[in-house]
Write a protein that holds these residues in place. Structure first.
Motif, PDB file in Angstrom:
ATOM      1  N   LYS A  59       0.844  -1.105   0.107  1.00 26.52           N
ATOM      2  CA  LYS A  59      -0.109  -0.082   0.072  1.00 26.52           C
ATOM      3  C   LYS A  59       0.904   1.122  -0.015  1.00 26.52           C
ATOM      4  CE  LYS A  59      -3.674   2.171   2.248  1.00 26.52           C
ATOM      5  NZ  LYS A  59      -4.766   2.119   3.365  1.00 26.52           N
ATOM      6  N   ARG A  71       1.535   1.686  -3.594  1.00 29.88           N
ATOM      7  CA  ARG A  71       0.382   1.909  -4.476  1.00 29.88           C
ATOM      8  C   ARG A  71      -0.205   3.268  -4.394  1.00 29.88           C
ATOM      9  NH1 ARG A  71      -1.496  -3.595  -2.369  1.00 29.88           N
ATOM     10  NH2 ARG A  71      -2.955  -2.224  -1.270  1.00 29.88           N
ATOM     11  N   LYS A  72      -0.438   3.803  -3.219  1.00 30.23           N
ATOM     12  CA  LYS A  72      -0.856   5.122  -2.887  1.00 30.23           C
ATOM     13  C   LYS A  72      -0.322   6.473  -3.711  1.00 30.23           C
ATOM     14  CE  LYS A  72      -2.961   8.323   0.254  1.00 30.23           C
ATOM     15  NZ  LYS A  72      -3.323   8.817   1.700  1.00 30.23           N
ATOM     16  N   THR A  86       7.253   4.800   2.117  1.00 29.93           N
ATOM     17  CA  THR A  86       7.584   4.606   0.784  1.00 29.93           C
ATOM     18  C   THR A  86       8.670   4.520   0.002  1.00 29.93           C
ATOM     19  OG1 THR A  86       5.343   6.153   0.640  1.00 29.93           O
ATOM     20  CG2 THR A  86       6.500   5.673  -1.460  1.00 29.93           C
TER      21      THR A  86
END
Length: 88
Positions: free
Chosen positions: A10, A13-14, A70
């Protein structure tokens, strides 16, 4: 391919699907060019957009949420590609 998208966690992906930053730039471009009828050449348009983005970028100070996570995930999935850019 959508299945490739879901292979990432995630945290990766964001930023891929989030377009808020892109939309903000487009909005600023529209504001800058809306009142102009025409430009004498391409360079005059590019100069206007460059100056406008430099002025607006001072307002954009909101940090990206979970950016450290990230970057860490990106460095795992794309080993070696960020080495010359970011120290982790």
């Amino acid at each position: 391919m959508l299945s490739a998208y879901f292979r990432y966690p995630k945290a990766i992906r964001k930023p891929i699907y989030t377009t808020n930053a892109v939309e903000a730039v487009h909005r600023q471009f529209r504001i800058l060019t809306k009142t102009k009828g025409a430009f004498p050449n391409e360079n005059s348009l590019l100069k206007l957009l460059y100056i406008g983005i430099n002025q607006v970028s001072n307002k954009w100070t909101m940090p990206i949420s979970n950016w450290a996570l990230t970057i860490a995930q990106l460095s795992i999935y794309f080993k070696g590609r960020l080495d010359g850019i970011i120290k982790i």
